[in-house]
Motif scaffolding. Structure first.
Motif, short mmCIF file in Angstrom:
data_model
loop_
_atom_site.label_atom_id
_atom_site.label_comp_id
_atom_site.label_asym_id
_atom_site.label_seq_id
_atom_site.Cartn_x
_atom_site.Cartn_y
_atom_site.Cartn_z
N ALA A 248 -1.93 7.39 -2.83
CA ALA A 248 -2.17 6.57 -1.65
C ALA A 248 -0.90 5.84 -1.25
N ALA A 249 -0.14 5.40 -2.26
CA ALA A 249 1.09 4.66 -1.96
C ALA A 249 2.08 5.56 -1.24
N VAL A 250 2.20 6.81 -1.71
CA VAL A 250 3.12 7.75 -1.06
C VAL A 250 2.65 8.00 0.38
N TYR A 251 1.34 8.16 0.55
CA TYR A 251 0.77 8.39 1.88
C TYR A 251 1.09 7.22 2.81
N ALA A 252 1.11 6.00 2.21
CA ALA A 252 1.39 4.81 3.01
C ALA A 252 2.90 4.63 3.24
N GLY A 253 3.69 5.57 2.76
CA GLY A 253 5.12 5.50 3.05
C GLY A 253 5.93 4.77 1.99
#
Lengths: 369, 334
Positions: A236-241
């Motif tokens: 999720a963190a990667v998805y959030a940039g």
């Protein structure tokens, strides 16, 4: 909804764990033919019964606060830094180099530079495992613990060669007078309070500031949010940039720096020269402190004081009774075992008890399962 | 009246005894463990003998946990009112230098190191003299013409043992070859019997058939390895002859027990002298252990040679070079 109210999570579970550990320790003490209640009284009195006891308790606690915070911040990013021991050893090298290189006129000037030196060396020692974890996927548990051995060997090498003072013992020269940190006795004596001679020194205040600073960082800054978000779910963190390499590196650098800061208390504040095994296992105790303190700075502080008391009380116990030193280590280990590893043993029954307790008002008459 | 006097006398005596008992002596056992069968154990035995000889007397004892806790342990002993505080080993030197001035009312005794403070008694042993004697025995007992030495931590003190040993061996047999190895460079080398055993096996494979261990707890492994290989070994500090009867040529005893016993006794009588105390062959501070376990291995010839050398050293006729006096050894290169 959380299964447990917050107060039960932060206070009740550690308390039950501690009591269980004390009961088992009491049984062990009774088994070797000593009076467990007397032993407990000596430990408590030795740790907090006098300014002497408090001084040593808080001195040890200062070490554990630094290493505990180091483990705690890594936990927030779901990284398990068990290299606190090695990072603290390198930190001690950094602090010692700072204190030995320059003839410091006053501790107020020496301390900030020593903090920088200890932090940088500690961070540098954490940087390599962090980089390997972030880019190559080498597990940080394995690499950090391996680095503990390298750090210890490096320190030994330096203490018998480049840094060795004249004489037979493997230790560095004494630091200059100007790098001497004021002890609690000197500070409190100046305002008229009589305090026993102990190694507790102004590093304790630095440790408190570090607790506050870490809280600010984790819960009041964007970086802290990114660290916690990454810890909760890296995908999720990667998805959030959020860049995982960057977060892993930054978290581990801060963690290593905090562990390295321990040296301003132990090396600069007390020993005033570089010794072998100056960390005294604080790097590993830091893991227990962070676990028990739920990775929150306030919890870490309380747990560190508890472990400080345990160390100091244990030393008194060995001195006052014929309980051998190995037994003291067993008692300390039992506390770590119950508060750290056996946490779930208490947690799940307690969660069940709380759930049952809560459900009852909703469905009266339904038997508990 | 006489009864009264006796009674008063008894009361006075017991009051005195109580006063003396309040200042219990303290002993800090150094790293390596209390029962290392060597240095620390010797000190412990001295303290125990003092307790036996003084009924009801007691002393404070603690064991050092780590290098970094020397200062806390020393201060705690002094804070508790232990007097004198006996510390073992050179590694305590720089710590005692700092601690002693803070406790002017307390006397300290340090073994194996000189600390120049007004309330410190520094006990040093003439290890080179005792090592010289066992070196002679080693060279005379050797059939291969090669003898060896395993040291603990590589410090001048241990080189002093090795140097005396080599000089003695060469005095008895000028063609003898002496192999010397050190276990390590840190205090861990005092308690590494496995590495001690490996070094011994390596020396035996190089032809050595008598091994002298001056390595604290590491020595246990050295003596074991020599016994396993069927060669001779020489113990150190305590009399270690009983460990492997038939394989123990002798032990170079360093009477740390006497040093502790004497310090405790002198302090109880209020007569502890500060300054440097030298324990050598002339006052039996060092010597060669003879008992029922090694009598079959020691020949008449060896005994005669050792006695002759001892007399010559005591009279000053023969001077054994002390490595620590100029950091060099004429008989051995490290």
């Amino acid at each position: 909804m959380d299964k447990l109210p917050k107060w039960a999570d932060v206070a009740l579970i550690p308390l039950i764990n501690l009591i269980l550990a004390l009961i088992v320790s009491g049984l062990v003490v009774a088994l070797i033919g000593q009076d467990p209640f007397e032993a407990l009284a000596i430990m408590v009195n030795g740790a907090v019964g006098s300014t002497y006891g408090w001084g040593y308790t808080l001195f040890y606690a200062t070490n554990f606060i630094f290493t505990g915070l180091a483990v705690a911040i890594a936990f927030h990013a779901r990284l398990f830094n068990i290299g606190g021991e090695g990072q603290a050893q390198l930190g001690s090298l950094g602090v010692a180099l700072v204190c030995l290189m320059v003839p410091w006129p006053h501790w107020l000037i020496a301390l900030p530079v020593a903090i920088l030196g200890g932090g940088l060396f500690g961070a540098a020692w954490a940087a390599i495992p962090a980089y390997l974890q972030a880019t190559r996927g080498s597990h940080i548990v394995i690499t950090t613990i391996m680095f503990n051995f390298i750090a210890s060997a490096l320190l030994v090498y330096l203490l018998v060669s480049a840094l060795k003072a004249p004489g037979m013992a493997p230790e560095s020269a004494r630091f200059v007078e100007g790098s001497h940190l004021p002890t609690a006795r000197e500070v409190l004596g100046a305002i008229g309070i009589d305090f026993a001679r102990t190694p507790m020194n102004v590093s304790f205040i630095v440790a408190l500031l570090a607790c506050w600073g870490l809280w600010l960082l984790l819960w009041r800054t964007r970086l802290g949010y990114e660290i916690r978000a990454f810890g909760h779910s890296d995908k999720a963190a990667v998805y959030a940039g959020i860049n995982p390499v960057r977060i892993t590196m930054i978290t581990m650098l801060i963690s290593g720096a905090l562990a390295g800061l321990m040296a301003i208390n132990a090396v600069m504040g007390e020993q005033e020269r570089l010794l072998q095994d100056n960390v005294l296992g604080a790097g590993f105790v830091g893991i227990a402190v962070a676990l028990m303190g739920r990775s929150h700075p306030v919890g870490v502080f309380i747990a560190a004081v508890l472990f400080g008391a345990l160390y100091q009380g244990g030393a008194e116990l060995e001195f006052e009774t014929s309980i051998p030193r190995e037994m003291i280590v067993v008692i300390q280990a039992l506390v770590i075992l119950f508060t750290g590893a056996l946490d779930g043993m208490v947690r799940s029954p307690l969660e069940k008890a709380f759930l049952r307790f809560r459900r009852q008002p909703d469905k009266p008459g339904v038997p508990a399962e | 009246m006489t009864t009264m006097k006796t009674l008063l006398g008894a009361v006075a005596a017991s009051a005195l005894a109580a006063g003396a008992a309040m200042a219990e002596p303290g002993l800090i056992i150094d790293l390596g463990g209390k029962f290392d069968k060597s240095f620390n154990e010797s000190a412990y035995n001295g303290a125990q003998r003092w307790v036996e000889d003084n009924d009801g007397a007691d002393y404070l004892e603690t064991e050092l946990a780590s290098e970094a806790q020397r200062e806390q342990t020393m201060r705690r002993m002094a804070d508790r009112g232990a007097n004198p505080v006996v510390v073992l080993g050179f590694a305590n030197g720089s710590t005692l230098e700092q601690v002693a001035p803070d406790y002017p009312e307390t006397n300290f005794v340090i073994v194996d190191m000189v600390v120049d403070q007004p309330n410190v008694q520094s006990i040093v042993f003439a290890e080179h003299q005792g090592s010289y004697l066992v070196g002679m025995m080693a060279a005379m007992a050797s059939e291969t013409g090669t003898v060896s030495f395993v040291g603990g931590m590589d410090v001048p003190l241990i080189r002093k043992f090795a140097c005396g040993y080599a000089q003695g061996a060469k005095a008895a047999n000028p063609d003898v070859e002496v192999i010397a190895n050190m276990t390590g460079t840190t205090p861990a080398a005092w308690n590494d019997p496995v590495k001690g055993g490996e070094l011994t096996r390596s020396q035996i494979s190089q032809g050595s058939d008598v091994v002298f261990a001056a390595a604290g707890g590491t020595g246990v492994g050295v003596l074991q390895a020599a016994a396993d290989e069927g060669e001779l070994a020489i113990g150190v500090d305590s009399n270690q002859n009983y460990l492997h009867p038939g394989n123990m040529l002798t032990s170079m005893v360093k009477r740390v027990d006497n040093a502790v016993y004497d310090a405790f006794t002198a302090a109880a009588e209020g007569e502890l002298q500060t300054g440097i105390v030298v324990k050598d062959l002339s006052n039996d501070g060092v010597g060669v252990a003879m008992d029922e376990f090694n009598e079959d291995l020691v020949t008449e010839e060896m005994m005669a040679a050792v006695e002759e050398a001892r007399a010559a050293i005591v009279s000053g006729e023969l001077e054994v070079h002390d490595y620590t006096s100029d950091d060099s050894c004429p008989a051995l290169t490290f």
